[in-house]
Write a protein that holds these residues in place. Structure first.
Motif, PDB file in Angstrom:
ATOM      1  N   LEU A 290     -51.227  43.133 -24.828  1.00 51.16           N
ATOM      2  CA  LEU A 290     -50.541  42.300 -25.818  1.00 51.16           C
ATOM      3  C   LEU A 290     -51.356  41.022 -26.052  1.00 51.16           C
ATOM      4  CD1 LEU A 290     -47.910  41.703 -27.484  1.00 51.16           C
ATOM      5  CD2 LEU A 290     -47.092  40.486 -25.442  1.00 51.16           C
ATOM      6  N   SER A 291     -51.544  40.669 -27.317  1.00 49.08           N
ATOM      7  CA  SER A 291     -52.258  39.432 -27.634  1.00 49.08           C
ATOM      8  C   SER A 291     -51.425  38.249 -27.166  1.00 49.08           C
ATOM      9  CB  SER A 291     -52.504  39.323 -29.134  1.00 49.08           C
ATOM     10  OG  SER A 291     -53.081  38.072 -29.437  1.00 49.08           O
ATOM     11  N   LEU A 292     -52.069  37.353 -26.418  1.00 45.96           N
ATOM     12  CA  LEU A 292     -51.357  36.211 -25.852  1.00 45.96           C
ATOM     13  C   LEU A 292     -51.718  34.884 -26.519  1.00 45.96           C
ATOM     14  CD1 LEU A 292     -51.574  37.196 -22.081  1.00 45.96           C
ATOM     15  CD2 LEU A 292     -49.650  37.525 -23.668  1.00 45.96           C
ATOM     16  N   ALA A 293     -52.478  34.975 -27.631  1.00 47.90           N
ATOM     17  CA  ALA A 293     -52.814  33.744 -28.350  1.00 47.90           C
ATOM     18  C   ALA A 293     -51.539  33.094 -28.852  1.00 47.90           C
ATOM     19  CB  ALA A 293     -53.745  34.056 -29.526  1.00 47.90           C
ATOM     20  N   ASN A 294     -51.373  31.813 -28.522  1.00 49.57           N
ATOM     21  CA  ASN A 294     -50.197  31.030 -28.914  1.00 49.57           C
ATOM     22  C   ASN A 294     -48.905  31.527 -28.247  1.00 49.57           C
ATOM     23  OD1 ASN A 294     -51.698  29.367 -30.771  1.00 49.57           O
ATOM     24  ND2 ASN A 294     -51.680  31.119 -32.206  1.00 49.57           N
ATOM     25  N   LYS A 295     -49.053  32.225 -27.096  1.00 49.71           N
ATOM     26  CA  LYS A 295     -47.879  32.696 -26.346  1.00 49.71           C
ATOM     27  C   LYS A 295     -48.007  32.297 -24.884  1.00 49.71           C
ATOM     28  CE  LYS A 295     -47.168  36.755 -29.301  1.00 49.71           C
ATOM     29  NZ  LYS A 295     -47.101  38.244 -29.338  1.00 49.71           N
ATOM     30  N   ARG A 296     -46.919  32.395 -24.138  1.00 50.15           N
ATOM     31  CA  ARG A 296     -46.941  32.119 -22.717  1.00 50.15           C
ATOM     32  C   ARG A 296     -47.717  33.214 -21.989  1.00 50.15           C
ATOM     33  NH1 ARG A 296     -41.139  31.072 -20.433  1.00 50.15           N
ATOM     34  NH2 ARG A 296     -42.448  30.442 -18.654  1.00 50.15           N
ATOM     35  N   PHE A 297     -48.429  32.832 -20.945  1.00 49.66           N
ATOM     36  CA  PHE A 297     -49.231  33.807 -20.191  1.00 49.66           C
ATOM     37  C   PHE A 297     -49.310  33.348 -18.739  1.00 49.66           C
ATOM     38  CE2 PHE A 297     -52.086  30.608 -21.844  1.00 49.66           C
ATOM     39  CZ  PHE A 297     -52.903  30.300 -20.770  1.00 49.66           C
ATOM     40  N   VAL A 298     -49.827  34.278 -17.903  1.00 48.44           N
ATOM     41  CA  VAL A 298     -49.985  34.013 -16.468  1.00 48.44           C
ATOM     42  C   VAL A 298     -51.406  34.359 -16.085  1.00 48.44           C
ATOM     43  CG1 VAL A 298     -49.223  34.621 -14.117  1.00 48.44           C
ATOM     44  CG2 VAL A 298     -47.549  34.520 -16.001  1.00 48.44           C
ATOM     45  N   ILE A 299     -52.088  33.459 -15.340  1.00 42.74           N
ATOM     46  CA  ILE A 299     -53.452  33.691 -14.871  1.00 42.74           C
ATOM     47  C   ILE A 299     -53.389  34.219 -13.433  1.00 42.74           C
ATOM     48  CG2 ILE A 299     -55.617  32.577 -14.215  1.00 42.74           C
ATOM     49  CD1 ILE A 299     -55.494  32.745 -17.098  1.00 42.74           C
ATOM     50  N   ASN A 300     -54.125  35.289 -13.177  1.00 41.96           N
ATOM     51  CA  ASN A 300     -54.252  35.828 -11.829  1.00 41.96           C
ATOM     52  C   ASN A 300     -55.717  36.114 -11.601  1.00 41.96           C
ATOM     53  OD1 ASN A 300     -53.783  36.904  -9.295  1.00 41.96           O
ATOM     54  ND2 ASN A 300     -53.118  38.895 -10.079  1.00 41.96           N
ATOM     55  N   GLY A 301     -56.398  35.205 -10.901  1.00 42.52           N
ATOM     56  CA  GLY A 301     -57.847  35.322 -10.773  1.00 42.52           C
ATOM     57  C   GLY A 301     -58.491  35.071 -12.117  1.00 42.52           C
ATOM     58  N   GLU A 302     -59.268  36.037 -12.577  1.00 43.57           N
ATOM     59  CA  GLU A 302     -59.870  35.906 -13.908  1.00 43.57           C
ATOM     60  C   GLU A 302     -59.109  36.707 -14.946  1.00 43.57           C
ATOM     61  OE1 GLU A 302     -63.974  36.904 -13.827  1.00 43.57           O
ATOM     62  OE2 GLU A 302     -64.541  35.174 -12.614  1.00 43.57           O
ATOM     63  N   ASP A 303     -58.011  37.281 -14.560  1.00 45.58           N
ATOM     64  CA  ASP A 303     -57.236  38.112 -15.475  1.00 45.58           C
ATOM     65  C   ASP A 303     -56.021  37.346 -15.986  1.00 45.58           C
ATOM     66  OD1 ASP A 303     -58.970  40.230 -15.002  1.00 45.58           O
ATOM     67  OD2 ASP A 303     -57.819  40.852 -13.217  1.00 45.58           O
ATOM     68  N   ILE A 304     -55.596  37.724 -17.187  1.00 43.71           N
ATOM     69  CA  ILE A 304     -54.410  37.118 -17.778  1.00 43.71           C
ATOM     70  C   ILE A 304     -53.384  38.211 -18.034  1.00 43.71           C
ATOM     71  CG2 ILE A 304     -55.590  35.136 -18.831  1.00 43.71           C
ATOM     72  CD1 ILE A 304     -55.707  36.686 -21.452  1.00 43.71           C
ATOM     73  N   TYR A 305     -52.097  37.817 -17.907  1.00 44.82           N
ATOM     74  CA  TYR A 305     -51.002  38.768 -18.073  1.00 44.82           C
ATOM     75  C   TYR A 305     -49.890  38.105 -18.900  1.00 44.82           C
ATOM     76  CZ  TYR A 305     -53.213  41.298 -14.213  1.00 44.82           C
ATOM     77  OH  TYR A 305     -54.095  41.962 -13.380  1.00 44.82           O
ATOM     78  N   CYS A 306     -49.177  38.951 -19.575  1.00 47.41           N
ATOM     79  CA  CYS A 306     -47.961  38.454 -20.214  1.00 47.41           C
ATOM     80  C   CYS A 306     -46.918  38.235 -19.108  1.00 47.41           C
ATOM     81  CB  CYS A 306     -47.456  39.427 -21.253  1.00 47.41           C
ATOM     82  SG  CYS A 306     -46.909  41.010 -20.615  1.00 47.41           S
ATOM     83  N   PRO A 307     -45.899  37.428 -19.306  1.00 44.61           N
ATOM     84  CA  PRO A 307     -44.910  37.181 -18.237  1.00 44.61           C
ATOM     85  C   PRO A 307     -44.235  38.451 -17.715  1.00 44.61           C
ATOM     86  CG  PRO A 307     -44.705  35.552 -19.987  1.00 44.61           C
ATOM     87  CD  PRO A 307     -45.698  36.584 -20.471  1.00 44.61           C
TER      88      PRO A 307
END
Length: 313
Positions: A290-307
């Motif tokens: 899912l595109s997370l531009a302009n949305k809430r996200f979570v960083i885990n290491g170098e990876d990003i995730y949606c909530p």
């Protein structure tokens, strides 16, 4: 002002072909009477006396001077039978009175000009009086002298000078700014745009970037020095780069796809977070994409995730 026909046609009594009275001033023909004739006016016997033939009439010299003589246009006295007379366009002069009104040079056998005000002048004085005046020194530009004509005005050659350096233009090219004349180098120095890079005048061509003028040869890539006029380029910290050098030397790498973020082509927007950068189209949830531009996200290491995906980890 001398009329044009008077400048080209001098009409003395004795000739219609020359500018000069030739063979000389006119004299009335006087003779001594040998037969019995009387003066037409006073009826005196003219036998043995000098007389003048005037309109086929015998006239004694006394009556001629009193009744028939023309009046000199200069001294206003009669031109007697024994005097030499000059005439031009129904005006008459004693030979000694026919002089330049300015320098008083005798003109009986010289070229002359007749002005509208009736004054007779030699060629030199006529030119000075009525000739064109230099726009710089206001002295007369004499015929035959070196001069410059521009926009219906005339200058002595040595007076037609550059407004800036004051040197005569002569055979050089020149440009004007309002009423002022400039030689090529001074006009270039004073009015030409100066290159933003080298600060030298731009005489021809050139390009404009960010409202600043540049020589085409000065607008080059900061890294490889390749000319950028007419090509794609980008800028960074007030310097310009070709696309290849910007990619390899300046552009940040996308934390997602590891390619340079150039701002060219697909996806020009960038996402920056805590010193890392992503193409906008690369800033997606690691698990569901899912595109997370302009949305809430979570960083885990170098990876990003949606909530939602982050909760399932």
């Amino acid at each position: 002002m001398i009329t044009s026909d008077l400048l080209t046609k001098w009409l003395p009594v004795s000739t219609q072909k020359s500018h000069i009275f030739d063979p000389g001033p006119r004299s009335y023909s006087t003779s001594t009477m040998t037969e019995r004739f009387d003066c037409y006016y006073c009826r005196d016997n003219l036998h043995g006396k000098k007389y003048v033939m005037k309109d086929e009439k015998h006239v004694c010299t006394k009556c001629f001077d009193k009744l028939c003589a023309n009046t000199c246009a200069e001294c206003r006295r009669p031109i007697g039978a024994d005097a030499k007379e000059l005439n031009h366009k129904n005006r008459h002069w004693h030979e000694d009175c026919f002089r330049c009104a300015k320098c008083y040079k005798p003109l009986a056998n010289e070229p002359f000009g007749a002005r509208d005000d009736g004054k007779i002048m030699c060629g030199t004085c006529g030119s000075r009086e009525d000739g064109n005046r230099c726009q710089a020194c206001y002295k007369v530009v004499m015929p035959g002298t070196q001069n410059v004509e521009y926009k219906n005005k005339v200058w002595h050659e040595e007076c037609f000078t550059c407004f800036e350096c004051k040197q005569p233009i002569r055979s050089q090219s020149f440009l004007n700014k309002g009423d002022d004349i400039f030689c090529g180098p001074c006009h270039e120095k004073k009015f030409a745009k100066k290159c933003f890079h080298c600060k030298q005048p731009i005489t021809s061509g050139g390009i404009s970037y960010q409202d600043q003028p540049w020589h085409s040869e000065c607008f080059v890539c900061r890294t490889c020095r390749k000319g950028l006029a007419g090509t794609r380029f980008t800028s960074h910290e007030e310097h310009v780069y070709c696309v290849d050098c910007y990619k390899t030397s300046v552009a940040k790498q996308c934390n997602g796809c590891k390619n340079p973020i150039t701002g060219f082509g697909h996806g020009t927007n960038v996402v920056n977070y805590e010193g890392h950068s992503w193409h906008e189209y690369c800033f997606n949830c690691k698990k569901c994409s899912l595109s997370l531009a302009n949305k809430r996200f979570v960083i885990n290491g170098e990876d990003i995730y949606c909530p939602d995906c982050a909760k399932k980890l």
